[in-house]
Design a protein around this motif. Structure first.
Motif, short mmCIF file in Angstrom:
data_model
loop_
_atom_site.label_atom_id
_atom_site.label_comp_id
_atom_site.label_asym_id
_atom_site.label_seq_id
_atom_site.Cartn_x
_atom_site.Cartn_y
_atom_site.Cartn_z
N ARG A 158 13.71 -9.77 -10.06
CA ARG A 158 12.93 -8.66 -9.51
C ARG A 158 11.80 -9.24 -8.67
N CYS A 159 11.22 -8.40 -7.86
CA CYS A 159 10.06 -8.79 -7.06
C CYS A 159 8.83 -8.66 -7.95
N SER A 160 8.13 -9.76 -8.17
CA SER A 160 6.94 -9.72 -9.03
C SER A 160 5.80 -8.99 -8.32
N ARG A 161 4.77 -8.64 -9.06
CA ARG A 161 3.63 -7.94 -8.49
C ARG A 161 2.91 -8.83 -7.47
N HIS A 162 2.79 -10.12 -7.78
CA HIS A 162 2.15 -11.04 -6.84
C HIS A 162 2.98 -11.20 -5.57
N ASN A 163 4.29 -11.28 -5.74
CA ASN A 163 5.19 -11.37 -4.59
C ASN A 163 5.07 -10.12 -3.73
N TYR A 164 4.97 -8.97 -4.38
CA TYR A 164 4.82 -7.70 -3.65
C TYR A 164 3.56 -7.71 -2.77
N VAL A 165 2.48 -8.26 -3.32
CA VAL A 165 1.22 -8.32 -2.56
C VAL A 165 1.38 -9.20 -1.33
N PHE A 166 1.99 -10.37 -1.50
CA PHE A 166 2.25 -11.23 -0.35
C PHE A 166 3.06 -10.49 0.71
N LEU A 167 4.14 -9.84 0.28
CA LEU A 167 5.00 -9.15 1.23
C LEU A 167 4.27 -8.03 1.96
N SER A 168 3.31 -7.40 1.30
CA SER A 168 2.57 -6.31 1.93
C SER A 168 1.74 -6.80 3.12
N SER A 169 1.40 -8.08 3.14
CA SER A 169 0.62 -8.60 4.27
C SER A 169 1.44 -8.66 5.55
N LEU A 170 2.77 -8.75 5.42
CA LEU A 170 3.62 -8.92 6.61
C LEU A 170 3.65 -7.67 7.49
N PRO A 171 3.99 -6.47 6.95
CA PRO A 171 3.94 -5.30 7.82
C PRO A 171 2.53 -4.97 8.28
N ALA A 172 1.51 -5.28 7.46
CA ALA A 172 0.14 -5.02 7.89
C ALA A 172 -0.18 -5.82 9.15
N ALA A 173 0.27 -7.06 9.21
CA ALA A 173 0.03 -7.89 10.38
C ALA A 173 0.86 -7.44 11.58
N LEU A 174 2.12 -7.15 11.33
CA LEU A 174 3.02 -6.80 12.43
C LEU A 174 2.65 -5.47 13.08
N THR A 175 2.34 -4.48 12.27
CA THR A 175 2.09 -3.14 12.80
C THR A 175 0.69 -2.99 13.40
N ALA A 176 -0.16 -4.01 13.25
CA ALA A 176 -1.49 -3.97 13.88
C ALA A 176 -1.42 -4.25 15.37
N ASP A 177 -0.28 -4.75 15.84
CA ASP A 177 -0.10 -5.03 17.27
C ASP A 177 -0.12 -3.71 18.05
N GLY A 178 -0.86 -3.68 19.14
CA GLY A 178 -0.97 -2.46 19.94
C GLY A 178 0.34 -2.00 20.52
N ALA A 179 1.32 -2.89 20.64
CA ALA A 179 2.62 -2.53 21.19
C ALA A 179 3.53 -1.89 20.15
#
Length: 339
Positions: A158-179
């Motif tokens: 399963r995806c651990s809680r800590h792993n989930y937090v790491f993964l959450s940083s990825l869409p936060a970074a990608l979707t911050a792009d103005g494009a």
């Protein structure tokens, strides 16, 4: 897509969410020959961001996955750009409208592939690295009588809680792009993809890897900035951003007990696994630590935890980056198959 990649048409495939993904398909490749008894099948799903070709390093004569002995089926994760994905699916499921897909959805689709295309009822081995390991665990828990052996390399049940937090940083970074434009990108979100890759650079490899300067002495980069720009930027910037986010969400929701059979009882799901299991975490893996796998095998019937003694972090298990690590995992996979 390479000419030797085949396609299995799933048709209208009902996902766990209840959404019907029309015209769904799996991309796959096979190696070796299916035995008359159909008892030599190895299933090998892809990992996060991986293509079918990335699985080929672990397949070959004189390797554990020897096509002279086994019929090896590599299958692409939904969302990777080869199987059904936001980047290759027409409306109404194109781009950001692609539905949520779970690891269980992938495994149910793969079960149809092996039973309908090849008429195979039981797998000798399900093997996977990273997200491929999540799928191997799901196979063994969902179809316990269909899997003789499983090998999970740098992965978990399963995806651990800590792993989930790491993964959450990825869409936060990608979707911050103005494009980004809510996924209907007005241009390629290059800055978001760059940030996505830079996050992976700090997590996929260990502190010891960078302390020992293996980016220079082994990979040959002149500096850390060169490593970031010439490897991590180049790996993620060509990828479709909606494909990446689909795979992130699939990873985050991984849990072999999140279904009606087990009702969230993680230990019971682990205990239901009948397969002889080889669990190989990396000793410096920041995603899937050894302790998580040790907890899992304590609740499994027939499982061994064999850590990979490596400074290569998570990618110690990819079968490509470090020859020593590839040789180590190959020896233990061969022993599992011979057991």
């Amino acid at each position: 897509m390479n000419s030797d990649i085949a396609t299995f048409e799933l048709g209208d495939f009902t996902l766990e969410s209840g959404v019907v993904l029309t015209g769904a398909r799996l991309a796959y490749k096979t190696f070796g020959t299916l035995s008359p008894e159909k008892d030599n099948v190895v299933l090998y799903p892809t990992a996060f961001g991986g293509l079918l070709m990335h699985n080929e390093a672990r397949i070959g004569e004189e390797l554990a996955l020897d096509p002279r002995r086994y019929f090896i089926v590599t299958v692409a994760l939904i969302g990777n750009g080869e199987s059904s994905s936001p980047s290759n699916t027409p409306a109404p499921f194109d781009g950001p409208r692609f539905p949520e897909v779970t690891v269980a959805d992938n495994v149910r689709a793969q079960h149809r592939l092996v039973t309908e295309r090849f008429a195979v009822d039981r797998l000798q081995l399900v093997i996977g690295f990273s997200m491929g390991a999540l799928q191997a665990f799901e196979w063994a828990a969902r179809f316990p009588d269909k899997v003789a052996r499983m090998a999970a390399i740098c992965g978990a049940a399963r995806c651990s809680r800590h792993n989930y937090v790491f993964l959450s940083s990825l869409p936060a970074a990608l979707t911050a792009d103005g494009a980004w434009n809510n996924g209907d990108c007005v241009a390629t979100p290059m800055q978001g993809l760059k940030a996505f890759g830079r996050i992976f650079a700090g997590w996929a490899l260990s502190q010891a890897f960078y302390r020992d300067r293996l980016d220079q002495s082994v990979l040959g980069f002149a500096s850390l900035d060169d490593c970031l720009e010439q490897f991590w930027d180049m790996f993620y910037q060509p990828k479709d951003p909606n494909d990446l986010l689909t795979m992130v969400r699939t990873w985050q929701r991984a849990d072999i007990s999140a279904n009606e059979s087990y009702g969230g009882d993680f230990e019971r799901a682990l205990g239901a696994i009948e397969a002889k299991a080889l669990i190989m975490p990396g000793t410096t893996d920041l995603y899937f630590p050894v302790a998580d796998n040790e907890y899992e095998i304590a609740h499994m019937r027939d499982a061994r935890c064999v850590p990979i003694p490596s400074v290569w972090g998570h990618i110690a298990g990819d079968g490509i980056s470090s020859q020593a690590d590839a040789d180590f995992t190959n020896r233990h996979i061969a022993a599992l198959l011979d057991s």
